[in-house]
Design a protein around this motif. Structure first.
Motif, PDB file in Angstrom:
ATOM      1  N   SER A   5      40.305  91.835  61.266  1.00 12.72           N
ATOM      2  CA  SER A   5      41.599  91.214  61.575  1.00 12.72           C
ATOM      3  C   SER A   5      41.373  89.837  62.184  1.00 12.72           C
ATOM      4  CB  SER A   5      42.397  92.095  62.540  1.00 12.72           C
ATOM      5  OG  SER A   5      42.635  93.379  61.989  1.00 12.72           O
ATOM      6  N   GLN A   6      42.470  89.105  62.409  1.00 12.69           N
ATOM      7  CA  GLN A   6      42.410  87.786  63.041  1.00 12.69           C
ATOM      8  C   GLN A   6      43.295  87.802  64.288  1.00 12.69           C
ATOM      9  OE1 GLN A   6      42.838  87.911  59.508  1.00 12.69           O
ATOM     10  NE2 GLN A   6      40.598  87.687  59.482  1.00 12.69           N
ATOM     11  N   ASP A   7      42.794  87.148  65.344  1.00 12.35           N
ATOM     12  CA  ASP A   7      43.579  87.072  66.573  1.00 12.35           C
ATOM     13  C   ASP A   7      44.521  85.874  66.512  1.00 12.35           C
ATOM     14  OD1 ASP A   7      42.031  84.826  67.082  1.00 12.35           O
ATOM     15  OD2 ASP A   7      40.717  85.838  68.524  1.00 12.35           O
ATOM     16  N   GLU A   8      45.169  85.569  67.653  1.00  7.16           N
ATOM     17  CA  GLU A   8      46.151  84.483  67.658  1.00  7.16           C
ATOM     18  C   GLU A   8      45.520  83.118  67.394  1.00  7.16           C
ATOM     19  OE1 GLU A   8      44.773  85.363  71.861  1.00  7.16           O
ATOM     20  OE2 GLU A   8      45.434  86.474  70.083  1.00  7.16           O
ATOM     21  N   ASN A   9      44.181  83.020  67.558  1.00  9.24           N
ATOM     22  CA  ASN A   9      43.473  81.762  67.282  1.00  9.24           C
ATOM     23  C   ASN A   9      42.836  81.773  65.894  1.00  9.24           C
ATOM     24  OD1 ASN A   9      44.014  80.673  69.891  1.00  9.24           O
ATOM     25  ND2 ASN A   9      42.393  81.987  70.723  1.00  9.24           N
ATOM     26  N   HIS A  10      43.217  82.754  65.075  1.00  2.00           N
ATOM     27  CA  HIS A  10      42.701  82.894  63.713  1.00  2.00           C
ATOM     28  C   HIS A  10      41.199  83.179  63.686  1.00  2.00           C
ATOM     29  CE1 HIS A  10      46.622  81.486  62.419  1.00  2.00           C
ATOM     30  NE2 HIS A  10      46.477  80.408  63.177  1.00  2.00           N
ATOM     31  N   ALA A  11      40.675  83.770  64.747  1.00  2.00           N
ATOM     32  CA  ALA A  11      39.261  84.153  64.802  1.00  2.00           C
ATOM     33  C   ALA A  11      39.125  85.613  64.382  1.00  2.00           C
ATOM     34  CB  ALA A  11      38.709  83.950  66.211  1.00  2.00           C
ATOM     35  N   ASP A  12      38.065  85.902  63.623  1.00  2.00           N
ATOM     36  CA  ASP A  12      37.828  87.266  63.144  1.00  2.00           C
ATOM     37  C   ASP A  12      37.455  88.205  64.288  1.00  2.00           C
ATOM     38  OD1 ASP A  12      38.319  86.430  60.609  1.00  2.00           O
ATOM     39  OD2 ASP A  12      36.249  86.602  59.882  1.00  2.00           O
ATOM     40  N   PHE A  13      37.907  89.441  64.164  1.00  2.00           N
ATOM     41  CA  PHE A  13      37.439  90.494  65.060  1.00  2.00           C
ATOM     42  C   PHE A  13      37.630  91.829  64.359  1.00  2.00           C
ATOM     43  CE2 PHE A  13      41.969  90.700  66.000  1.00  2.00           C
ATOM     44  CZ  PHE A  13      42.204  92.066  66.200  1.00  2.00           C
ATOM     45  N   VAL A  14      36.912  92.811  64.853  1.00  2.00           N
ATOM     46  CA  VAL A  14      37.091  94.190  64.396  1.00  2.00           C
ATOM     47  C   VAL A  14      37.423  95.020  65.622  1.00  2.00           C
ATOM     48  CG1 VAL A  14      36.003  96.223  63.373  1.00  2.00           C
ATOM     49  CG2 VAL A  14      35.500  93.951  62.450  1.00  2.00           C
ATOM     50  N   GLY A  15      38.585  95.632  65.605  1.00  2.00           N
ATOM     51  CA  GLY A  15      38.984  96.521  66.690  1.00  2.00           C
ATOM     52  C   GLY A  15      38.958  97.953  66.201  1.00  2.00           C
ATOM     53  N   ILE A  16      38.277  98.806  66.930  1.00  2.00           N
ATOM     54  CA  ILE A  16      38.197 100.220  66.552  1.00  2.00           C
ATOM     55  C   ILE A  16      38.755 101.048  67.702  1.00  2.00           C
ATOM     56  CG2 ILE A  16      36.653 102.131  65.989  1.00  2.00           C
ATOM     57  CD1 ILE A  16      34.759 100.138  64.718  1.00  2.00           C
ATOM     58  N   ARG A  17      39.715 101.895  67.399  1.00  2.00           N
ATOM     59  CA  ARG A  17      40.305 102.768  68.405  1.00  2.00           C
ATOM     60  C   ARG A  17      39.865 104.212  68.156  1.00  2.00           C
ATOM     61  NH1 ARG A  17      46.383 102.238  70.140  1.00  2.00           N
ATOM     62  NH2 ARG A  17      45.275 100.723  71.469  1.00  2.00           N
ATOM     63  N   ALA A  18      39.337 104.841  69.200  1.00  2.00           N
ATOM     64  CA  ALA A  18      39.005 106.263  69.161  1.00  2.00           C
ATOM     65  C   ALA A  18      39.992 106.988  70.068  1.00  2.00           C
ATOM     66  CB  ALA A  18      37.573 106.505  69.628  1.00  2.00           C
ATOM     67  N   THR A  19      40.688 107.955  69.521  1.00  2.00           N
ATOM     68  CA  THR A  19      41.679 108.715  70.280  1.00  2.00           C
ATOM     69  C   THR A  19      41.259 110.173  70.325  1.00  2.00           C
ATOM     70  OG1 THR A  19      43.445 107.228  69.539  1.00  2.00           O
ATOM     71  CG2 THR A  19      44.099 109.341  70.481  1.00  2.00           C
ATOM     72  N   LEU A  20      41.082 110.678  71.532  1.00  2.00           N
ATOM     73  CA  LEU A  20      40.760 112.092  71.732  1.00  2.00           C
ATOM     74  C   LEU A  20      42.037 112.810  72.132  1.00  2.00           C
ATOM     75  CD1 LEU A  20      38.680 114.431  72.101  1.00  2.00           C
ATOM     76  CD2 LEU A  20      38.459 113.684  74.486  1.00  2.00           C
ATOM     77  N   ALA A  21      42.492 113.743  71.316  1.00  2.00           N
ATOM     78  CA  ALA A  21      43.753 114.441  71.595  1.00  2.00           C
ATOM     79  C   ALA A  21      43.697 115.839  70.992  1.00  2.00           C
ATOM     80  CB  ALA A  21      44.937 113.658  71.017  1.00  2.00           C
ATOM     81  N   TRP A  22      44.633 116.676  71.439  1.00  2.00           N
ATOM     82  CA  TRP A  22      44.699 118.049  70.948  1.00  2.00           C
ATOM     83  C   TRP A  22      45.220 118.071  69.512  1.00  2.00           C
ATOM     84  CZ3 TRP A  22      42.983 122.617  72.685  1.00  2.00           C
ATOM     85  CH2 TRP A  22      43.443 123.773  72.047  1.00  2.00           C
ATOM     86  N   SER A  23      44.509 118.797  68.663  1.00  2.00           N
ATOM     87  CA  SER A  23      44.917 118.935  67.276  1.00  2.00           C
ATOM     88  C   SER A  23      45.419 120.353  67.058  1.00  2.00           C
ATOM     89  CB  SER A  23      43.733 118.641  66.341  1.00  2.00           C
ATOM     90  OG  SER A  23      44.088 118.891  64.992  1.00  2.00           O
ATOM     91  N   MET A  24      46.697 120.473  66.739  1.00  2.00           N
ATOM     92  CA  MET A  24      47.298 121.794  66.592  1.00  2.00           C
ATOM     93  C   MET A  24      46.695 122.595  65.435  1.00  2.00           C
ATOM     94  SD  MET A  24      49.252 123.919  67.966  1.00  2.00           S
ATOM     95  CE  MET A  24      50.223 122.885  69.066  1.00  2.00           C
ATOM     96  N   PRO A  25      46.517 121.991  64.236  1.00  2.00           N
ATOM     97  CA  PRO A  25      45.971 122.803  63.135  1.00  2.00           C
ATOM     98  C   PRO A  25      44.589 123.378  63.444  1.00  2.00           C
ATOM     99  CG  PRO A  25      46.912 120.757  62.309  1.00  2.00           C
ATOM    100  CD  PRO A  25      46.867 120.641  63.804  1.00  2.00           C
TER     101      PRO A  25
END
Length: 572
Positions: A74-94
């Protein structure tokens, strides 16, 4: 350093990871179900960098990382490249359990708004693999690694990299070796004959029993690989017979080999990797010199290494900017770092040489008590044990003589790492001037008015303050006991009469208050030997209002108030 001009810069792993925990009260009993409303979010920011580690605006077109992350860039507000990765730990019902879901981020928001960041497609295992995080705990043991199927040793040696012709030739040799061993061993023949009884149980005349003292297949032989170490002039001993220090160190060296091999294989395949290692207490089982030497080995690993350590010998080898201090803050943990950008080169050298090399233990302190001289260094721990009922080591306190009245590097370090700090200072003109200057430089222009800074009466040092506070009888008793004399101070007055005194002039005790002057003269000239005996006699006073001495009690009360402690015998 990566082969391509594009490398990955994980911007201060601890600074880049932003986390928020949502939780409800823990179950009251183990029989209750785990709460299902807990969720942890961890965001990781990755930016492109050049070979020198400087952040650049974009991933070079056609580079390995561009192809790997693809639409995840992705690109930030200054048009610079970045990669943001989100890891979410949560309860999974199935699945009926907590599970981790990883997605790319389309935007990177400020910390207070980070949860609102828009998510993109899932991050695949293929995209994460070059950024693998490997964890080595403090229980590492090379002897166990030799047999553990998932160890770095086995991951390296399961495939020896031999071609089919070499494998076939080696297995032929193994079969021949097995025949020679069995044919030459009466014991193995005897056992083999009895094992032949299996045919009767299985009701199969075609069943055969073979004994293989050595593995027939090369892949099975690799599972039995062993390591022996031979010292200069010593016999060769297998690793299992060595101590835990050697086995632990060998385990780290195998990971170093694994990381380098992984990088070499990636280069041959025109790929790249950025290996992470989370290393727990590398100092375990090693003596101090080995702990210091180990730092260079860890630094040479072809991986980005995050080390948790309780060793001042190991931590003192690191650069100041590499340190992160984790401290408990209520139910949460707080991470502190050092910003040396505004320090002079001389200040940085003082921090590294005067503190990190010689007093690295203060990084692990509950609080610091700073003072000037050797009398305080010897006497204050005695008073502390009388006041709190425990030694300063049990309490996690560091009592530190600064020497030369330069408090700045110690105060700056403690302030930056949010370690509570306190000062007990002499009150002669020069020490007071240095103290005020040091505190002002550290960001406390009115430092002498702080509650955590206690000074003696004007003109007094620590020894003179003890006399002024009425402890002359206890100090005399300490001299008499130490030297086995009836009246040591009278002998001192006689022997020192007319001698040159510090600063010029001659010693004269035939003046008002001359005996106290003699006590102070004797104490000042014998600080190293008499500090503990004098403190012990003062601490033995049964009247709690008189021990520890008033100035010492003042600073101890400030420490207690800050840390929430209580004195063993509360002073009035």
């Amino acid at each position: 350093m990566f082969v391509w001009s594009c490398s990955l810069l994980i911007r201060g792993i601890l600074a880049a990871v932003r986390q928020k925990i949502h939780s409800s009260p823990c179950p009251d009993s183990p029989g209750q179900l785990l709460p299902r409303d807990r969720k942890a979010i961890i965001d990781l920011l990755i930016r492109p960098a050049d070979d020198a580690g400087n952040v650049i605006a974009a991933f070079p077109g056609g580079s390995y990382w561009t192809e790997l992350f693809g639409l995840g860039i992705s690109q930030d507000e200054n048009h610079a490249d970045f990669v943001g990765i989100r890891a979410t730990l949560a309860w999974s019902m199935p699945q009926g359990e907590y599970r981790v879901e990883r997605k790319f981020l389309k935007e990177w928001l400020a910390p207070q708004d980070f949860e609102r960041a828009e998510e993109r497609e899932r991050v695949s295992a293929h995209q994460l693999e070059p950024l693998s995080l490997h964890y080595i705990d403090a229980k590492r043991d090379m002897d166990e690694d030799l047999r553990a199927r998932t160890s770095f040793w086995r991951r390296l040696t399961d495939d020896l990299g031999l071609d089919d012709t070499s494998i076939a030739a080696a297995e032929t040799l193994l079969s021949d070796l097995n025949r020679q061993l069995v044919d030459g061993s009466a014991v193995l023949k005897h056992v083999g004959d009895h094992l032949g009884g299996i045919k009767g149980v299985l009701a199969s005349d075609k069943a055969t029993v073979d004994i293989s003292p050595v593995a027939r297949r090369l892949r099975d032989l690799a599972k039995g690989l062993d390591v022996s170490i031979t010292g200069a002039g010593d016999l060769s001993f297998p690793l299992a017979r060595h101590g835990m220090g050697t086995r632990s160190l060998a385990s780290l060296m195998v990971f170093q080999a694994f990381a380098r091999w992984r990088s070499q294989q990636a280069m041959q395949e025109h790929n790249s990797v950025h290996t992470f290692l989370a290393l727990e207490e590398p100092e375990a089982h090693l003596h101090p010199h080995a702990q210091r030497a180990l730092y260079s080995q860890v630094q040479a690993m072809q991986a980005q290494v995050m080390v948790s350590t309780h060793s001042s010998y190991f931590a003192s080898q690191a650069k100041l900017g590499q340190l992160r201090l984790f401290r408990k803050d209520g139910a949460a943990s707080k991470v502190c770092s050092l910003d040396i950008s505004n320090l002079s080169r001389d200040d940085v050298q003082k921090l590294e040489n005067r503190i990190m090399v010689t007093r690295g233990d203060l990084l692990f302190s509950s609080a610091l008590l700073l003072f000037e001289g050797e009398t305080e260094e010897a006497a204050l721990p005695v008073f502390a044990e009388r006041y709190w009922g425990n030694s300063i080591h049990q309490l996690g306190l560091s009592f530190v003589p600064v020497g030369g009245n330069d408090y700045f590097p110690f105060v700056w370090l403690a302030k930056s790492l949010e370690i509570p700090w306190f000062i007990l200072s002499d009150a002669e003109s020069q020490p007071l001037h240095m103290l005020k200057s040091s505190l002002c430089k550290a960001g406390f222009p009115n430092g002498l008015q702080l509650a955590n800074v206690v000074t003696m009466d004007p003109g007094n040092d620590f020894e003179a303050q003890l006399i002024a506070d009425g402890y002359a009888p206890e100090i005399e008793a300490a001299f008499n006991s130490y030297y086995q004399k009836q009246d040591y101070i009278s002998e001192h007055m006689e022997s020192q009469k007319g001698q040159k005194k510090k600063g010029g002039g001659l010693k004269d005790f035939n003046v008002p208050d001359g005996r106290n002057l003699a006590i102070l003269d004797a104490l000042s000239s014998q600080k190293t030997s008499m500090a503990v005996p004098c403190a012990t006699h003062i601490a033995a006073i049964t009247d709690d209002s008189r021990t520890p001495p008033p100035r010492v009690r003042m600073i101890f009360k400030e420490i207690s108030a800050k840390l929430g402690w209580a004195a063993r015998t509360p002073p009035p």
